[in-house]
Scaffold this motif. Structure first.
Motif, PDB file in Angstrom:
ATOM      1  N   LEU A 299       0.555  -1.202  -0.019  1.00 22.22           N
ATOM      2  CA  LEU A 299       0.114  -0.005  -0.002  1.00 22.22           C
ATOM      3  C   LEU A 299       0.862   1.275  -0.017  1.00 22.22           C
ATOM      4  O   LEU A 299       0.644   2.104  -0.691  1.00 22.22           O
ATOM      5  N   GLY A 300       1.907   1.214   0.892  1.00 17.78           N
ATOM      6  CA  GLY A 300       2.792   2.390   0.925  1.00 17.78           C
ATOM      7  C   GLY A 300       3.432   2.856  -0.267  1.00 17.78           C
ATOM      8  O   GLY A 300       3.576   4.122  -0.502  1.00 17.78           O
ATOM      9  N   LYS A 301       3.884   1.948  -0.979  1.00 19.21           N
ATOM     10  CA  LYS A 301       4.874   2.152  -1.997  1.00 19.21           C
ATOM     11  C   LYS A 301       4.049   2.926  -3.368  1.00 19.21           C
ATOM     12  O   LYS A 301       4.272   3.958  -3.720  1.00 19.21           O
ATOM     13  N   PRO A 302       2.987   2.387  -3.792  1.00 12.62           N
ATOM     14  CA  PRO A 302       2.102   2.905  -4.834  1.00 12.62           C
ATOM     15  C   PRO A 302       1.457   4.264  -4.443  1.00 12.62           C
ATOM     16  O   PRO A 302       1.516   5.229  -5.046  1.00 12.62           O
ATOM     17  N   LEU A 303       0.966   4.354  -2.877  1.00 10.14           N
ATOM     18  CA  LEU A 303       0.536   5.638  -2.659  1.00 10.14           C
ATOM     19  C   LEU A 303       1.537   6.614  -2.424  1.00 10.14           C
ATOM     20  O   LEU A 303       1.313   7.923  -2.925  1.00 10.14           O
ATOM     21  N   GLY A 304       2.703   6.123  -2.019  1.00 14.12           N
ATOM     22  CA  GLY A 304       3.808   7.383  -1.774  1.00 14.12           C
ATOM     23  C   GLY A 304       4.292   7.853  -3.066  1.00 14.12           C
ATOM     24  O   GLY A 304       4.330   9.022  -3.433  1.00 14.12           O
ATOM     25  N   ILE A 305       4.508   6.908  -3.866  1.00 18.45           N
ATOM     26  CA  ILE A 305       4.900   7.282  -5.277  1.00 18.45           C
ATOM     27  C   ILE A 305       3.904   8.119  -6.234  1.00 18.45           C
ATOM     28  O   ILE A 305       4.185   9.267  -6.662  1.00 18.45           O
ATOM     29  N   PHE A 306       2.528   7.735  -6.005  1.00 22.40           N
ATOM     30  CA  PHE A 306       1.597   8.452  -6.684  1.00 22.40           C
ATOM     31  C   PHE A 306       1.254   9.757  -6.320  1.00 22.40           C
ATOM     32  O   PHE A 306       1.063  10.681  -6.895  1.00 22.40           O
ATOM     33  N   LEU A 307       1.162   9.876  -5.083  1.00 32.26           N
ATOM     34  CA  LEU A 307       0.613  10.883  -4.329  1.00 32.26           C
ATOM     35  C   LEU A 307       1.623  12.079  -4.389  1.00 32.26           C
ATOM     36  O   LEU A 307       1.377  13.458  -4.756  1.00 32.26           O
ATOM     37  N   LEU A 308       2.965  11.823  -3.917  1.00 34.83           N
ATOM     38  CA  LEU A 308       4.022  12.771  -4.017  1.00 34.83           C
ATOM     39  C   LEU A 308       4.262  13.416  -5.306  1.00 34.83           C
ATOM     40  O   LEU A 308       4.246  14.715  -5.749  1.00 34.83           O
ATOM     41  N   CYS A 309       4.489  12.476  -6.320  1.00 33.64           N
ATOM     42  CA  CYS A 309       4.291  12.875  -7.835  1.00 33.64           C
ATOM     43  C   CYS A 309       3.031  13.842  -8.247  1.00 33.64           C
ATOM     44  O   CYS A 309       3.404  14.638  -9.023  1.00 33.64           O
ATOM     45  N   PHE A 310       1.777  13.539  -7.866  1.00 34.75           N
ATOM     46  CA  PHE A 310       0.623  14.110  -8.247  1.00 34.75           C
ATOM     47  C   PHE A 310       0.693  15.606  -7.665  1.00 34.75           C
ATOM     48  O   PHE A 310       0.428  16.455  -8.463  1.00 34.75           O
ATOM     49  N   ILE A 311       1.154  15.657  -6.404  1.00 36.86           N
ATOM     50  CA  ILE A 311       1.407  16.955  -5.540  1.00 36.86           C
ATOM     51  C   ILE A 311       2.248  17.894  -6.436  1.00 36.86           C
ATOM     52  O   ILE A 311       1.977  19.074  -6.463  1.00 36.86           O
ATOM     53  N   CYS A 312       3.351  17.228  -6.638  1.00 37.94           N
ATOM     54  CA  CYS A 312       4.659  18.004  -7.063  1.00 37.94           C
ATOM     55  C   CYS A 312       4.431  18.513  -8.372  1.00 37.94           C
ATOM     56  O   CYS A 312       4.708  19.461  -8.937  1.00 37.94           O
ATOM     57  N   ASP A 313       3.561  17.547  -9.220  1.00 35.76           N
ATOM     58  CA  ASP A 313       3.284  18.019 -10.454  1.00 35.76           C
ATOM     59  C   ASP A 313       2.393  19.250 -10.600  1.00 35.76           C
ATOM     60  O   ASP A 313       2.406  20.013 -11.316  1.00 35.76           O
ATOM     61  N   LYS A 314       1.303  19.278  -9.683  1.00 35.93           N
ATOM     62  CA  LYS A 314       0.267  20.263  -9.703  1.00 35.93           C
ATOM     63  C   LYS A 314       0.831  21.618  -9.170  1.00 35.93           C
ATOM     64  O   LYS A 314       0.207  22.591  -9.556  1.00 35.93           O
ATOM     65  N   MET A 315       2.003  21.434  -8.363  1.00 39.91           N
ATOM     66  CA  MET A 315       2.608  22.571  -7.706  1.00 39.91           C
ATOM     67  C   MET A 315       3.674  22.951  -8.784  1.00 39.91           C
ATOM     68  O   MET A 315       4.197  24.026  -8.268  1.00 39.91           O
ATOM     69  N   LYS A 316       3.775  22.434  -9.774  1.00 39.09           N
ATOM     70  CA  LYS A 316       4.919  22.831 -10.826  1.00 39.09           C
ATOM     71  C   LYS A 316       6.326  22.701 -10.328  1.00 39.09           C
ATOM     72  O   LYS A 316       7.210  23.254 -11.156  1.00 39.09           O
ATOM     73  N   ILE A 317       6.391  21.552  -9.374  1.00 38.71           N
ATOM     74  CA  ILE A 317       7.675  21.418  -8.925  1.00 38.71           C
ATOM     75  C   ILE A 317       8.328  20.785  -9.837  1.00 38.71           C
ATOM     76  O   ILE A 317       9.623  20.914 -10.213  1.00 38.71           O
ATOM     77  N   VAL A 318       7.717  19.544 -10.256  1.00 40.46           N
ATOM     78  CA  VAL A 318       8.190  18.708 -11.255  1.00 40.46           C
ATOM     79  C   VAL A 318       7.212  18.341 -12.562  1.00 40.46           C
ATOM     80  O   VAL A 318       6.146  19.101 -12.395  1.00 40.46           O
ATOM     81  N   LYS A 319       7.600  17.823 -13.726  1.00 33.79           N
ATOM     82  CA  LYS A 319       6.576  17.603 -14.663  1.00 33.79           C
ATOM     83  C   LYS A 319       6.282  16.160 -14.944  1.00 33.79           C
ATOM     84  O   LYS A 319       7.437  15.611 -15.331  1.00 33.79           O
ATOM     85  N   LYS A 320       5.317  15.722 -14.890  1.00 35.05           N
ATOM     86  CA  LYS A 320       4.907  14.472 -15.379  1.00 35.05           C
ATOM     87  C   LYS A 320       5.544  14.145 -16.923  1.00 35.05           C
ATOM     88  O   LYS A 320       5.011  14.926 -17.657  1.00 35.05           O
ATOM     89  N   PRO A 321       6.288  13.040 -17.229  1.00 36.22           N
ATOM     90  CA  PRO A 321       6.431  12.790 -18.702  1.00 36.22           C
ATOM     91  C   PRO A 321       5.279  12.584 -19.635  1.00 36.22           C
ATOM     92  O   PRO A 321       4.244  11.957 -19.014  1.00 36.22           O
TER      93      PRO A 321
END
Length: 387
Positions: A299-321
C-alpha cells in the motif's frame, strides 16, 4: 532453440526469473528433510588459519558482506552514470523519478512506524522502503507491450534513486558503535580515491587496492562495509583516457553487471530466502512487523509514489512525462512494492531475533508476490481498457 535461449538470458526478465528460481529452491530446501543441513551449510567458515588467528567469514557473511559489495559497486556505477549522462542527468529529467522515489520510501516507512509504534521492532522501518529492480523489471518485461516503454524507463530511474536512498538509510540508521580511528583512516582513503578521480587515472588496479583497504577499514569501524563499494564506484572516472574510448566506469559496469545479476543476487537469495514456516515463535507484538512490512510495500509504495508525484506536478515542482498517464504511475508504484533482495538485506541489519527475521522474510515474500500480482493485473487491464 539455442538462439532463443541466448536471447532469454540477455533479456531484462531473466535476472528476475533466476532470482525467483533461487528463492523457490531456498524455501523448498529450508522446509525439506535436510533443512538443518541446508541452513547450517551457510554458517560454514571459509578463510585462512594463521596460528591462533582465523581470517575469514562464514559463507553467509561472504555473500552478504563481500559479494553484496560487488552488487553495490555495480549499483553505484549505474547511479553515477545515470546522474551524469543518463535519464537522471539535469534537474528537469531527474526531478520526477527523484520525487517518486522519495514518496516511495517515505510513506512505507511511516506506515511501518505507525503499525509498530511503541514496539521493540520500530527499527525495521527501512525494510519496506526498498525496491528490487531485478524482480520489478522482470515483471514489467513479462508484461511486454501491455505497458509503454516509457513506463519501464520510469521504473528503472525510480529504482536507481531508490537504491541510492537505501544505501543512505543503511549508512545512517543501521550502523552500530563507530570506532572513530578506523573511520578516520577511511576518510584518508576516500581522499586518495578523490585524487585519483581528479587526475582521471585510468588504471583500475589503483582504485581496487584503495577500495579493498577502504572496505576493511569501514567494516572495522562499525559501518556496514557495502557503503565502501558505493564510495569506490563514485570515484571511478566516467570519461575515457582517449577520445571516443569508453570510460572506465562504462567498461566496469558492462563487465560486472552480468555477475551482479546472474551470480550475486541468486546466491544472496539462496543464502537468505530460506524460511522455515514451522520453526519460529510468533507473539502478538512481532505480528506488527509482518503487517507493517506488508502494508508498507503493498500500500505504502504505490500511494507514496503516486501522491507525491501528483502533488509536486500540480505545484509545478516537477513535470510528469507526457507519454505516461497517472494510472501508469500508480501501476509502476505497485511494481516498486516488490522489495525482496534489498528488503531482506535490511532485515538482517535491523533485527537480531531470528524468529522476527523469519517472520519479516515471510512478510517480504508475501508483499512482493502481492505487489507483483496486483501491479501486473492492473497494468494489463488498464492496457485493455485504453484500446
Amino acid at each position: 532453440m539455442f538462439k532463443r535461449l541466448c536471447q532469454l538470458t540477455h533479456s531484462e526478465s531473466f535476472g528476475g526469473i533466476l532470482l525467483l528460481i533461487a528463492t523457490l529452491i531456498a524455501i523448498f530446501m529450508a522446509n525439506s528433510a535436510i533443512s538443518s543441513e541446508f541452513l547450517h551449510f551457510w554458517e560454514y567458515k571459509l578463510g585462512v588459519q594463521i596460528f591462533d588467528l582465523f581470517v575469514g567469514f562464514s559463507l553467509h557473511h561472504w555473500i552478504n558482506d563481500v559479494l553484496m559489495s560487488l552488487f553495490f559497486f555495480t549499483v553505484g556505477l549505474e547511479i553515477k552514470r545515470e546522474f551524469l549522462r543518463g535519464e537522471l542527468s539535469g534537474l528537469q529529467k531527474a526531478g520526477f523519478p527523484i520525487v517518486a522515489a522519495i514518496g516511495g520510501m517515505l510513506i512505507p516507512a511511516l506506515l511501518y512506524l505507525a503499525v509498530n509504534a511503541n514496539s521493540n521492532y520500530s527499527h525495521g522501518f527501512g525494510i519496506p522502503m526498498a525496491t528490487d529492480i531485478a524482480f520489478a523489471l522482470g515483471v514489467a518485461s513479462l508484461l511486454g507491450s501491455c505497458i509503454p516503454a516509457s513506463l519501464k524507463l520510469f521504473l528503472v530511474t525510480l529504482a536507481v534513486v531508490d537504491d541510492l536512498g537505501a544505501i543512505l538509510v543503511i549508512a545512517i540508521f543501521y550502523t552500530g558503535e563507530i570506532l572513530w580511528g578506523y573511520l578516520a583512516i577511511s576518510c584518508g582513503l576516500v581522499a586518495c580515491l578523490a585524487i585519483l578521480h581528479y587526475f582521471r587515472i585510468q588504471k583500475f588496479v589503483y582504485y581496487l587496492i584503495l577500495g579493498i583497504l577502504l572496505w576493511l577499514c569501514i567494516h572495522a569501524s562499525g559501518i556496514h562495509a557495502t557503503v565502501s563499494a558505493v564510495i569506490l564506484a563514485f570515484s571511478i572516472p566516467i570519461d575515457g583516457g582517449k577520445e571516443n574510448k569508453p570510460g572506465m566506469l562504462e567498461r566496469l559496469e558492462h563487465l560486472l553487471h552480468p555477475y551482479s545479476i546472474y551470480l550475486v543476487m541468486p546466491l544472496f537469495a539462496l543464502a537468505n530466502a530460506g524460511v522455515r514456516f514451522d520453526a519460529f515463535v510468533i507473539d502478538l507484538e512481532s505480528t506488527r512487523v509482518f503487517f507493517g512490512i506488508l502494508l508498507g510495500l503493498v500500500l505504502g509504495k504505490p500511494l507514496g509514489i503516486f501522491l507525491l508525484c501528483f502533488i509536486c506536478d500540480k505545484m509545478k515542482i516537477v513535470k510528469k512525462p507526457e507519454k505516461l498517464l497517472w494510472r501508469h504511475i500508480f501501476g509502476a508504484g505497485l511494481l516498486a512494492g516488490i522489495g525482496f533482495t534489498m528488503s531482506i538485506f535490511v532485515t538482517h541489519l535491523a533485527f537480531d531475533n531470528e524468529d522476527v527475521i523469519q517472520l519479516a522474510k515471510i512478510a517480504i515474500l508475501c508483499a512482493s508476490f502481492l505487489a507483483a500480482l496486483i501491479g501486473s493485473v492492473l497494468l494489463f487491464f488498464m492496457n485493455k481498457l485504453s484500446k
